[in-house]
Design an enzyme around this catalytic site. Structure first.
Site, PDB file in Angstrom:
ATOM      1  N   GLY A  55      -5.477   0.299   4.101  1.00  0.00           N
ATOM      2  CA  GLY A  55      -5.324  -0.919   4.885  1.00  0.00           C
ATOM      3  C   GLY A  55      -4.246  -0.727   5.926  1.00  0.00           C
ATOM      4  O   GLY A  55      -3.982   0.377   6.381  1.00  0.00           O
ATOM      5  N   CYS A  56      -3.603  -1.802   6.286  1.00  0.00           N
ATOM      6  CA  CYS A  56      -2.582  -1.780   7.328  1.00  0.00           C
ATOM      7  C   CYS A  56      -1.505  -0.748   7.029  1.00  0.00           C
ATOM      8  O   CYS A  56      -0.877  -0.785   5.974  1.00  0.00           O
ATOM      9  CB  CYS A  56      -1.954  -3.165   7.443  1.00  0.00           C
ATOM     10  N   PHE A  57      -1.291   0.169   7.960  1.00  0.00           N
ATOM     11  CA  PHE A  57      -0.296   1.214   7.698  1.00  0.00           C
ATOM     12  C   PHE A  57       1.120   0.671   7.629  1.00  0.00           C
ATOM     13  O   PHE A  57       1.988   1.274   7.012  1.00  0.00           O
ATOM     14  CB  PHE A  57      -0.396   2.392   8.652  1.00  0.00           C
ATOM     15  N   TRP A  58       1.394  -0.485   8.222  1.00  0.00           N
ATOM     16  CA  TRP A  58       2.724  -1.091   8.104  1.00  0.00           C
ATOM     17  C   TRP A  58       3.090  -1.259   6.634  1.00  0.00           C
ATOM     18  O   TRP A  58       4.211  -1.016   6.231  1.00  0.00           O
ATOM     19  CB  TRP A  58       2.762  -2.473   8.731  1.00  0.00           C
ATOM     20  N   CYS A  59       2.119  -1.713   5.850  1.00  0.00           N
ATOM     21  CA  CYS A  59       2.377  -2.009   4.438  1.00  0.00           C
ATOM     22  C   CYS A  59       2.329  -0.771   3.548  1.00  0.00           C
ATOM     23  O   CYS A  59       2.765  -0.819   2.402  1.00  0.00           O
ATOM     24  CB  CYS A  59       1.361  -3.034   3.926  1.00  0.00           C
TER      25      CYS A  59
END
Length: 176
Positions: A14-18
């Site tokens: 999913g979102c690479f930020w997380c």
């Protein structure tokens, strides 16, 4: 230790930020980079990847010291950041650019990932099938600078996003 002794691990969840934060401060991990992999065009941009037409997925690439942390340990951390039963994205992030993947860089990583997935499947932790794929690593393209270490650059937004996307609650309910 010199750079040639480090190894790479590449994960999409999913979102690479997380995905960066859970790995970032673990002993033995030298660097965690947000980027794109798995697609067919060189050096894609965030805007291109999010259209879902490039074949890329948001991912992180970890540079690690195998004498301090094993690939097996990295895979275990990876599982606990994802919903391995959702092939259509992760949490609020939908589409192929957010699919869960363990990318392997050599046969040993492939074997470790497959064994770990089998163990998770047999554990009965989830009622739905484990759909995270295990794929050979393709070229990894570093994401734009504003995506790197996002949880440090925008901590309030990051925490709100992590919670609001459903990720934090899922992890708490299913992995803790």
């Amino acid at each position: 230790m010199n750079d040639q002794n480090f190894q790479k691990a590449t994960f999409a969840g999913g979102c690479f930020w997380c995905m960066v934060h859970p790995f970032d401060e673990i002993p033995g991990i030298e660097k965690v980079t947000s980027g794109y992999t798995g697609g067919d065009i060189p050096d894609p941009t965030y805007r291109e990847v999010t259209t879902g037409t490039t074949g890329h997925t948001e991912a992180i690439q970890i540079l690690y010291d195998p004498e301090k942390i094993s690939f097996e340990e990295l895979v275990e951390i990876y599982w606990r950041q994802t919903d391995p039963t959702d092939a259509s994205g992760q949490f609020a992030d939908r589409g192929s650019s957010y699919r869960p993947v363990i990318f392997y860089h050599n046969e040993k990583q492939k074997e470790i990932a497959q064994a770990s997935k089998k163990t998770l499947e047999e554990s009965g932790r989830f009622l739905e099938p484990i759909v995270t794929t295990i794929e050979e690593a393709k070229p990894f393209y570093e994401a734009e600078e504003y995506h790197q270490d996002y949880y440090k650059k925008a901590p309030v937004h990051y925490k709100l996003y992590n919670k609001g996307s459903g990720r934090a609650g899922f992890i708490k309910d299913n992995w803790k």
